[in-house]
Design an enzyme around this catalytic site. Structure first.
Site, PDB file in Angstrom:
ATOM      1  N   LYS A 117     -77.532   7.947  43.730  1.00  0.00           N
ATOM      2  CA  LYS A 117     -77.328   6.918  42.597  1.00  0.00           C
ATOM      3  C   LYS A 117     -76.388   6.870  42.869  1.00  0.00           C
ATOM      4  CE  LYS A 117     -80.328   8.692  40.282  1.00  0.00           C
ATOM      5  NZ  LYS A 117     -80.875   9.933  40.795  1.00  0.00           N
ATOM      6  N   ASN A 140     -76.991   6.145  34.576  1.00  0.00           N
ATOM      7  CA  ASN A 140     -77.192   7.042  34.739  1.00  0.00           C
ATOM      8  C   ASN A 140     -76.094   7.917  34.687  1.00  0.00           C
ATOM      9  OD1 ASN A 140     -80.062   8.922  34.318  1.00  0.00           O
ATOM     10  ND2 ASN A 140     -79.021   9.319  36.892  1.00  0.00           N
ATOM     11  N   HIS A 185     -87.936  16.302  39.031  1.00  0.00           N
ATOM     12  CA  HIS A 185     -88.569  15.907  38.086  1.00  0.00           C
ATOM     13  C   HIS A 185     -90.063  16.310  38.148  1.00  0.00           C
ATOM     14  CE1 HIS A 185     -84.696  15.107  37.709  1.00  0.00           C
ATOM     15  NE2 HIS A 185     -84.953  14.150  37.829  1.00  0.00           N
TER      16      HIS A 185
END
Length: 440
Positions: A117, A140, A185
Site C-alpha cells: 500500500k 495508514n 489480522h
C-alpha cells in the site's frame, strides 16, 4: 451533504496520531469532544489541549453509552463488547476516514491491500505532482487524513487499512484499488479471513473506477457494482499484465508494451506488480504516460521494504521489516535469486496466522531460518530441520554473522507484527540496520 456536529456529544477513542487529529478537527469547528485511551500513560497525552475532558486506562466508561457520535481510532477493535452495545443503542461509530470523506469535494484515490500500500500510494503521489496536481497523501502511511485537508487540493491519495475501513461508510473514491488480499489480522476479526476480506472489499462500494488484482478471486457479487468501471491487473488475461517469459519481465497494457523492468531501479516481482498497478491508476486519472514512466523508472524502495542495506564480500543484507504477514515473507523469498544460502529472520507476533503455507517453500530452498520473538518457538517448528530459535533479533544477527558465507543472502522478513520486542516495524528495521553496521 453537509454534516452538523453542533449540539452532539462527541467522543474520540484513542490518543494516537489519529485521535489527536480528530480533536483538532472538531476544535476548528468550535466543538469540544471528549477523549478516552486504554493506556494509563499514552505517549501523546501531552498533545491533548487543556480544555479537553479525558479518561485513561479503560474503554469501559459511561461516556461511550452517553455519546451521540464516537470516532474510533484504527488501533481499537470495533468488536469490543461495549462498542457492540453502543451500536445496539443506535450510537453512531465512525472512523477519521469517514469524517474526512464528509469534508472532501475533489477526487480521492483510495489504495488498500494486504501488502504494497505505502509503496503504490507514494508512487501515485509522485506521479500526480509530476503531472502538475496539488496532491496530498495520507492515511495508514502515517499522516492522518484530517491533517491533509486543504481547500486548494486537486487530489487526495489515501492509504487505507482494513481497520480504517471498518467504520467508513461514505467514502466516494474516484479510483479504488485493492492491491492483494491474503491472510492477515485474523486475530482482529471474530469471523476470520472472510470478514477481513469483506472489509477490504468495501472500498469499492461507492467508487467510480475499481482496479482489481486478477490473481485474487474477488467476488464482484459482494460489491455494489452499479455504474462502475472495472480495470484489472496481474495475469495474462488482465488489462495491465506482466509478461515473464524473459529474465527481465515486460509490462503491457492490452497488447502494447509499456515498460521493460530492466529499465527500473526496483527489483522483485512484487515491485513489478506495484509499478503495474501504478500505471493502471495513472492512466485512469489521465496523467501523462511519460510522467508516470519517468517517475517509476527512478523510484527506489521505501525504507524497510526489501531494502538492500549492505552488499559486500558476496553477502547481501536485506531489510524487509515491513513484512508483517506471511504472504509478504513468501513474496520476499520468491524475489531472491542466490547461489548461496538464504538466511531468513522470522518472528514476532504471528497474529494467529497460518504459516504452514511456507513449508513447501522452505523445503525447496537452500535456507536457514532464525526464529525470534513472541512466536519464535512456534515458528521454528514449521520446518525444524532448517530452523533455530534465537531469543531476539540481536542474538540472531550475531549468530548469522558467524555463519554467513560468500553467496548468501540475509533477509529480515519477519512475517509478523513487531509487538512484544518493538514498538513498530520501523524500530525493528532500524535496529537491524544498526546491528549490520556494528557487527558485520
Amino acid at each position: 451533504m453537509s454534516y452538523n456536529y453542533f449540539g452532539k456529544k462527541i467522543l474520540i477513542l484513542g490518543m494516537g496520531l489519529t485521535g489527536i487529529s480528530c480533536i483538532n478537527f472538531f476544535l476548528k469547528k468550535g466543538i469540544k469532544p471528549k477523549i478516552i485511551d486504554e493506556s494509563k500513560h499514552p505517549s501523546n497525552f501531552i498533545k491533548i489541549p487543556q480544555n479537553i475532558e479525558y479518561s485513561l486506562g479503560s474503554l469501559d466508561h459511561q461516556w461511550i453509552l452517553e455519546s451521540d457520535l464516537i470516532v474510533i481510532s484504527p488501533g481499537i477493535s470495533s468488536f469490543k463488547p461495549i462498542l457492540i452495545k453502543a451500536r445496539l443503542l443506535g450510537i453512531e461509530i465512525i472512523s477519521d476516514i469517514e469524517l474526512f470523506s464528509r469534508e472532501v469535494t475533489c477526487p480521492i484515490i483510495s489504495i488498500t491491500g494486504t501488502n504494497g500500500k505505502s509503496t503504490v500510494a507514494t508512487m501515485i503521489e509522485k506521479i500526480a505532482k509530476k503531472s502538475g496536481y496539488k496532491a496530498f497523501l495520507g492515511g495508514n502511511i502515517g499522516v492522518p487524513v484530517l491533517e491533509i485537508l486543504d481547500k486548494e487540493a486537486d487530489l487526495y491519495i489515501i492509504e487505507l487499512s482494513s481497520f480504517q475501513l471498518e467504520n467508513t461508510f461514505n467514502l466516494k473514491s474516484k479510483i479504488a484499488v485493492i492491491l492483494n488480499i491474503s491472510e492477515d489480522h485474523i486475530n482482529r476479526y471474530p469471523n476470520g479471513f472472510q470478514q477481513y476480506k469483506n472489509t477490504k472489499l468495501s472500498v469499492y462500494n461507492q467508487a467510480e473506477i475499481c482496479i482489481i488484482n486478477s490473481n485474487d478471486k474477488i467476488e464482484k457479487s459482494l460489491i455494489h457494482s452499479k455504474n462502475k468501471k472495472w480495470i484489472s491487473f496481474g495475469t495474462n488475461r488482465s488489462d495491465y499484465r506482466i509478461c515473464s517469459k524473459s529474465n527481465d519481465p515486460i509490462l503491457f497494457f492490452k497488447n502494447k508494451k509499456i515498460l521493460n523492468t530492466s529499465e527500473i531501479l526496483l527489483y522483485g516481482y512484487h515491485n513489478y506488480n506495484n509499478i503495474l498497478v501504478s500505471l493502471a491508476i495513472s492512466d485512469a486519472m489521465q496523467f501523462p504516460r511519460n510522467d508516470a514512466i519517468n517517475v517509476l523508472k527512478s523510484f527506489s524502495n521505501l525504507p524497510h521494504r526489501f531494502q538492500i542495506i549492505k552488499n559486500e564480500k558476496g553477502v547481501r543484507w536485506i531489510n524487509d521489516s515491513k513484512s508483517t504477514n506471511v504472504n509478504s515473507t513468501q513474496v520476499a523469498l520468491n524475489s531472491i535469486k542466490t547461489t548461496g544460502t538464504i538466511r531468513l529472520l522470522l518472528g514476532g507476533d504471528s497474529k494467529s496466522a497460518n504459516f504452514n503455507i511456507l513449508k513447501n517453500i522452505f523445503r525447496t530452498l537452500k535456507i536457514k531460518i532464525y526464529c525470534f520473538g513472541r512466536d519464535g518457538i512456534k515458528l521454528s517448528k514449521i520446518c525444524e530441520k532448517k530452523s533455530i530459535y534465537v531469543e531476539n533479533l540481536k542474538k540472531a544477527v550475531i549468530l548469522i554473522s558467524k555463519q554467513v558465507k560468500s553467496g548468501d543472502t540475509v533477509l529480515l522478513s519477519p512475517g509478523c507484527s513487531s509487538l512484544g520486542q518493538f514498538s513498530n516495524f520501523e524500530e525493528r528495521g532500524n535496529l537491524f540496520i544498526k546491528l549490520i553496521k556494528e557487527i558485520t
